[in-house]
Design a protein around this motif. Structure first.
Motif, mmCIF file in Angstrom:
data_model
loop_
_atom_site.group_PDB
_atom_site.id
_atom_site.type_symbol
_atom_site.label_atom_id
_atom_site.label_comp_id
_atom_site.label_asym_id
_atom_site.label_seq_id
_atom_site.Cartn_x
_atom_site.Cartn_y
_atom_site.Cartn_z
ATOM 1 N N PRO A 279 0.792 -1.239 0.000
ATOM 2 C CA PRO A 279 0.000 0.000 0.000
ATOM 3 C C PRO A 279 0.821 1.284 0.000
ATOM 4 O O PRO A 279 0.303 2.338 -0.356
ATOM 5 N N ALA A 284 -1.469 1.588 -3.235
ATOM 6 C CA ALA A 284 -2.151 2.773 -2.694
ATOM 7 C C ALA A 284 -3.451 3.067 -3.442
ATOM 8 O O ALA A 284 -4.409 3.560 -2.850
ATOM 9 N N LYS A 312 0.801 11.116 15.492
ATOM 10 C CA LYS A 312 1.959 10.213 15.381
ATOM 11 C C LYS A 312 1.713 8.876 16.089
ATOM 12 O O LYS A 312 2.442 7.906 15.870
ATOM 13 N N ARG A 317 -2.733 6.833 7.623
ATOM 14 C CA ARG A 317 -2.206 7.882 6.734
ATOM 15 C C ARG A 317 -3.256 8.193 5.693
ATOM 16 O O ARG A 317 -4.052 7.307 5.345
ATOM 17 N N MET A 319 -4.233 7.996 2.359
ATOM 18 C CA MET A 319 -3.716 7.272 1.195
ATOM 19 C C MET A 319 -3.871 8.159 -0.046
ATOM 20 O O MET A 319 -4.859 8.882 -0.181
ATOM 21 N N GLY A 320 -2.865 8.079 -0.932
ATOM 22 C CA GLY A 320 -2.910 8.905 -2.135
ATOM 23 C C GLY A 320 -2.283 10.277 -1.941
ATOM 24 O O GLY A 320 -2.326 11.119 -2.837
ATOM 25 N N PHE A 321 -1.690 10.520 -0.755
ATOM 26 C CA PHE A 321 -0.988 11.792 -0.524
ATOM 27 C C PHE A 321 0.461 11.514 -0.165
ATOM 28 O O PHE A 321 0.752 10.555 0.548
ATOM 29 N N HIS A 323 4.795 11.688 -1.447
ATOM 30 C CA HIS A 323 5.642 10.941 -2.368
ATOM 31 C C HIS A 323 7.084 11.133 -1.967
ATOM 32 O O HIS A 323 7.468 12.218 -1.540
ATOM 33 N N ARG A 324 7.891 10.084 -2.107
ATOM 34 C CA ARG A 324 9.300 10.193 -1.755
ATOM 35 C C ARG A 324 10.008 11.242 -2.606
ATOM 36 O O ARG A 324 10.853 12.004 -2.118
ATOM 37 N N ARG A 332 1.547 13.554 -12.818
ATOM 38 C CA ARG A 332 0.611 12.523 -13.281
ATOM 39 C C ARG A 332 -0.756 12.740 -12.646
ATOM 40 O O ARG A 332 -1.793 12.515 -13.273
ATOM 41 N N PHE A 373 0.254 19.356 6.151
ATOM 42 C CA PHE A 373 0.542 18.802 4.817
ATOM 43 C C PHE A 373 1.359 19.785 3.979
ATOM 44 O O PHE A 373 2.244 19.386 3.231
ATOM 45 N N LEU A 378 3.104 17.549 1.146
ATOM 46 C CA LEU A 378 2.344 16.338 0.826
ATOM 47 C C LEU A 378 1.195 16.696 -0.121
ATOM 48 O O LEU A 378 0.213 17.307 0.280
ATOM 49 N N ASN A 381 -1.002 12.226 -5.000
ATOM 50 C CA ASN A 381 -0.167 11.533 -5.994
ATOM 51 C C ASN A 381 -1.049 10.826 -7.022
ATOM 52 O O ASN A 381 -2.274 10.897 -6.947
ATOM 53 N N VAL A 382 -0.415 10.127 -7.961
ATOM 54 C CA VAL A 382 -1.147 9.535 -9.090
ATOM 55 C C VAL A 382 -2.239 8.569 -8.625
ATOM 56 O O VAL A 382 -3.296 8.452 -9.244
ATOM 57 N N ASP A 383 -1.985 7.897 -7.504
ATOM 58 C CA ASP A 383 -2.934 6.873 -7.047
ATOM 59 C C ASP A 383 -4.225 7.479 -6.506
ATOM 60 O O ASP A 383 -5.229 6.777 -6.395
HETATM 61 N N1 CMC Z 1 -0.536 11.085 5.464
HETATM 62 C C1 CMC Z 1 -0.072 11.674 6.588
HETATM 63 N N2 CMC Z 1 1.226 11.980 6.804
HETATM 64 C C2 CMC Z 1 2.097 11.659 5.852
HETATM 65 C C3 CMC Z 1 1.714 11.042 4.660
HETATM 66 C C4 CMC Z 1 0.330 10.746 4.477
HETATM 67 N N3 CMC Z 1 -0.095 10.160 3.359
HETATM 68 N N4 CMC Z 1 2.800 10.832 3.867
HETATM 69 C C5 CMC Z 1 3.842 11.309 4.550
HETATM 70 N N5 CMC Z 1 3.423 11.826 5.768
HETATM 71 C C6 CMC Z 1 4.279 12.489 6.746
HETATM 72 C C7 CMC Z 1 5.096 11.493 7.573
HETATM 73 O O1 CMC Z 1 4.399 11.092 8.746
HETATM 74 C C8 CMC Z 1 6.335 12.287 7.880
HETATM 75 O O2 CMC Z 1 6.018 13.191 8.914
HETATM 76 P P1 CMC Z 1 7.181 13.634 9.993
HETATM 77 O O3 CMC Z 1 8.204 14.360 9.181
HETATM 78 O O4 CMC Z 1 6.453 14.491 10.982
HETATM 79 O O5 CMC Z 1 7.678 12.357 10.584
HETATM 80 C C9 CMC Z 1 6.560 13.128 6.611
HETATM 81 O O6 CMC Z 1 5.236 13.274 6.044
HETATM 82 C C10 CMC Z 1 7.472 12.469 5.600
HETATM 83 O O7 CMC Z 1 6.975 11.172 5.293
HETATM 84 P P2 CMC Z 1 7.858 9.889 5.072
HETATM 85 O O8 CMC Z 1 7.065 8.672 5.400
HETATM 86 O O9 CMC Z 1 9.172 10.057 5.743
HETATM 87 O O10 CMC Z 1 8.074 9.970 3.482
HETATM 88 P P3 CMC Z 1 8.548 8.807 2.557
HETATM 89 O O11 CMC Z 1 9.200 9.446 1.416
HETATM 90 O O12 CMC Z 1 9.325 7.788 3.321
HETATM 91 O O13 CMC Z 1 7.170 8.095 2.109
HETATM 92 C C11 CMC Z 1 5.159 7.637 0.935
HETATM 93 C C12 CMC Z 1 6.516 8.378 0.925
HETATM 94 C C13 CMC Z 1 4.530 7.722 -0.449
HETATM 95 C C14 CMC Z 1 5.393 6.151 1.267
HETATM 96 C C15 CMC Z 1 4.242 8.280 1.998
HETATM 97 O O14 CMC Z 1 4.005 9.633 1.667
HETATM 98 C C16 CMC Z 1 2.909 7.528 2.157
HETATM 99 O O15 CMC Z 1 2.848 6.560 2.932
HETATM 100 N N6 CMC Z 1 1.833 7.991 1.434
HETATM 101 C C17 CMC Z 1 0.576 7.278 1.436
HETATM 102 C C18 CMC Z 1 0.650 6.061 0.527
HETATM 103 C C19 CMC Z 1 0.634 6.449 -0.953
HETATM 104 O O16 CMC Z 1 -0.201 7.236 -1.372
HETATM 105 N N7 CMC Z 1 1.533 5.826 -1.718
HETATM 106 C C20 CMC Z 1 1.600 6.011 -3.171
HETATM 107 C C21 CMC Z 1 2.874 6.660 -3.619
HETATM 108 S S1 CMC Z 1 2.785 7.247 -5.293
HETATM 109 C C22 CMC Z 1 2.705 5.891 -6.305
HETATM 110 C C23 CMC Z 1 3.876 4.999 -6.247
HETATM 111 O O17 CMC Z 1 5.024 5.438 -6.351
HETATM 112 O O18 CMC Z 1 3.665 3.795 -6.142
#
Ligand code: CMC
Length: 448
Positions: A279, A284, A312, A317, A319-321, A323-324, A332, A373, A378, A381-383
């Protein structure tokens, strides 16, 4: 035979533009590390000789600052929200191109001439059928098996049918495998759906384009033809284009890593599909729709969910918000958002998915104004939008990530082929920072 000479002597396409000196404070020992520059993107410090010369590893869990390879395929500028395939902006490809043309571009590096595209399409159509034994393979799954579970297995199983063409060092074998995988993915994906709903498997039709053929196999029946709605075919083609590649994401890196052991492309892609399923990655899109449905069903204020996402102590989370790489609007998502509106307008205001879209729009509006956000950059994202489009097209949620996998197949293959065509390639094998017990003497079980 694989050339296992030192990576540090490998000829790179990037240029050495500077250097940084790393000094060990305690001893004054130092190393001069070259700085490499590509055609775009951040400069990169070449640490390949670091361990050999100073005995250090670098520590970068999650690969926050690590470039794992050189690549000429896709470029992302996450700060500016830019995405390019082989130098072409995604917006231009989304507007003018088709998925098969984008496949050709990603695989071969240039847009095809009409003749090249014709021949490519011909080859893909030629390979779209599955071996009949695959029908039996599908029947081994529970009727309600998740379509991604079937895909992980089915793609790996394909290797067993082509033992004669699995010499990963032969460029022609690699090309044939790539064509086979691109051609068979729609059939595999559609069959994982028809199996789950108890309908007969529908065979590919050579007179249809790639995307229309996929929809035909999903929704067609032996007793009546499926007439695809043109907007839906175009929307699906667009979704495939937008998901076709995204440089060194988790699933692509998995494919490269698996491929680096000289495993077959079928095994490498099966591993990639498994990674995509999560996910936090491709899964996602399914999670987004389930989240929006939960929100709608609960009747609760959106703030409740936003507060949970910020808490925390809560694993929830949005979902759909986020991106690394994108710290700006995912380009997209912008394109897909527009298509989403078009589809919902075509379906009319009383379509059953309108309430879901209304919740999605309102959630997006609140998030984009919320400090938490905004500060963390944040964005949707595409999803976020692909799930809504899929829902509007009547595609069940457990097929969303399968369609992502279908689209990403060409990206995975382009990266695998790029890696395999390097004259000197090595198995990918990261190191670690060990923090476990240093040494213990074995104690027999009667003394523990
Ligand atoms: N909702 C709430 N808080 C969030 C979210 C979210 N969706 N995404 C990131 N954060 C917060 C996170 O808690 C952290 O906060 P703090 O700095 O206070 O600790 C900060 O933002 C940075 O997040 P991170 O987890 O360190 O960032 P990451 O680059 O490791 O993770 C991600 C990127 C996409 C996994 C993450 O944003 C996420 O879990 N998003 C929701 C799942 C999602 O939509 N995924 C699809 C990605 S796009 C399609 C693909 O590439 O497959």
């Amino acid at each position: 035979m694989t050339d296992l000479t030192s990576m540090a002597s490998q000829k790179l396409a990037s240029r050495e533009s500077d250097s940084v000196t790393l000094i060990e404070k305690a001893t004054g020992r130092h190393i001069v590390l070259p700085v490499l520059e590509g055609t775009a993107g951040a400069k990169t410090i070449d640490v390949r000789n670091l361990y050999r010369e100073l005995g250090y590893f670098t520590f970068d869990p999650g690969f926050m600052s690590t470039a794992s390879c050189e690549s000429k395929i896709t470029f992302i500028d996450g700060g500016k929200g830019l995405l390019k395939y082989r130098g072409y902006p995604i917006e231009q490809l989304a507007l003018h191109s088709t998925y098969p043309e984008v496949c050709y571009l990603l695989l071969y590096g240039d847009l095809p001439t009409a003749e090249q595209l014709d021949s490519f399409n011909g080859s893909i159509k030629n390979h779209a059928l599955l071996n009949e034994a695959m029908r039996v393979f599908y029947r081994g799954f529970r009727h309600d098996a998740h379509a991604m579970a079937i895909m992980v297995a089915a793609v790996g199983a394909l290797a067993s049918f082509y033992p004669e063409a699995l010499n990963v060092h032969d460029p022609r074998d690699r090309e044939i495998s790539a064509h086979r995988l691109i051609a068979k993915m729609p059939t595999l994906a559609a069959w994982s759906y028809t199996y789950s709903v108890g309908r007969p498997f529908v065979y590919p039709r050579n007179d249809l384009d790639y995307t229309a053929n996929f929809l035909h196999m999903m929704y067609g029946r032996p007793d009546k033809d499926f007439i695809a709605n043109e907007t839906f075919v175009r929307a699906m083609d667009l979704i495939l284009i937008l998901h076709a590649d995204h440089e060194q994401n988790a699933s692509t890196s998995t494919v490269r890593l698996t491929g680096s052991s000289l495993a077959s492309p079928f095994a490498a892609l099966s591993a990639g599909i498994g990674t995509l399923w999560g996910p936090a990655h491709g899964g996602a899109n399914e999670s987004v729709i389930r989240m929006l449905e939960d929100i709608l069903a609960s009747g609760r204020d959106l703030r409740h969910y936003i507060n949970r996402a910020k808490d925390k102590n809560d694993r929830f989370r949005l979902m759909g918000f986020g991106h690394r790489v994108y710290k700006n609007y995912d380009p997209r998502a912008k394109i897909i958002r527009e298509m989403c509106h078009k589809i919902l307008a075509e379906l009319g205001a009383d379509n059953p998915n309108q309430p879901l879209l209304d919740v999605a729009m309102e959630l997006e509006r609140i998030v984009l104004e919320d400090d938490y956000f905004v500060q963390r950059k944040l964005y949707p994202n595409v999803d976020y939008y692909s799930g809504i489009i899929f829902r509007a097209m009547g595609i069940p949620a457990n097929m969303f990530t399968v369609i992502f996998a279908l689209a990403r197949t060409v990206g995975w293959l382009a990266h695998w082929m790029e890696m395999m065509s390097e004259p000197q390639s090595r198995i990918s094998r990261p190191r670690q920072l060990y923090t476990g017990v240093e040494h213990r003497e074995y104690v027999s079980i009667d003394k523990r």
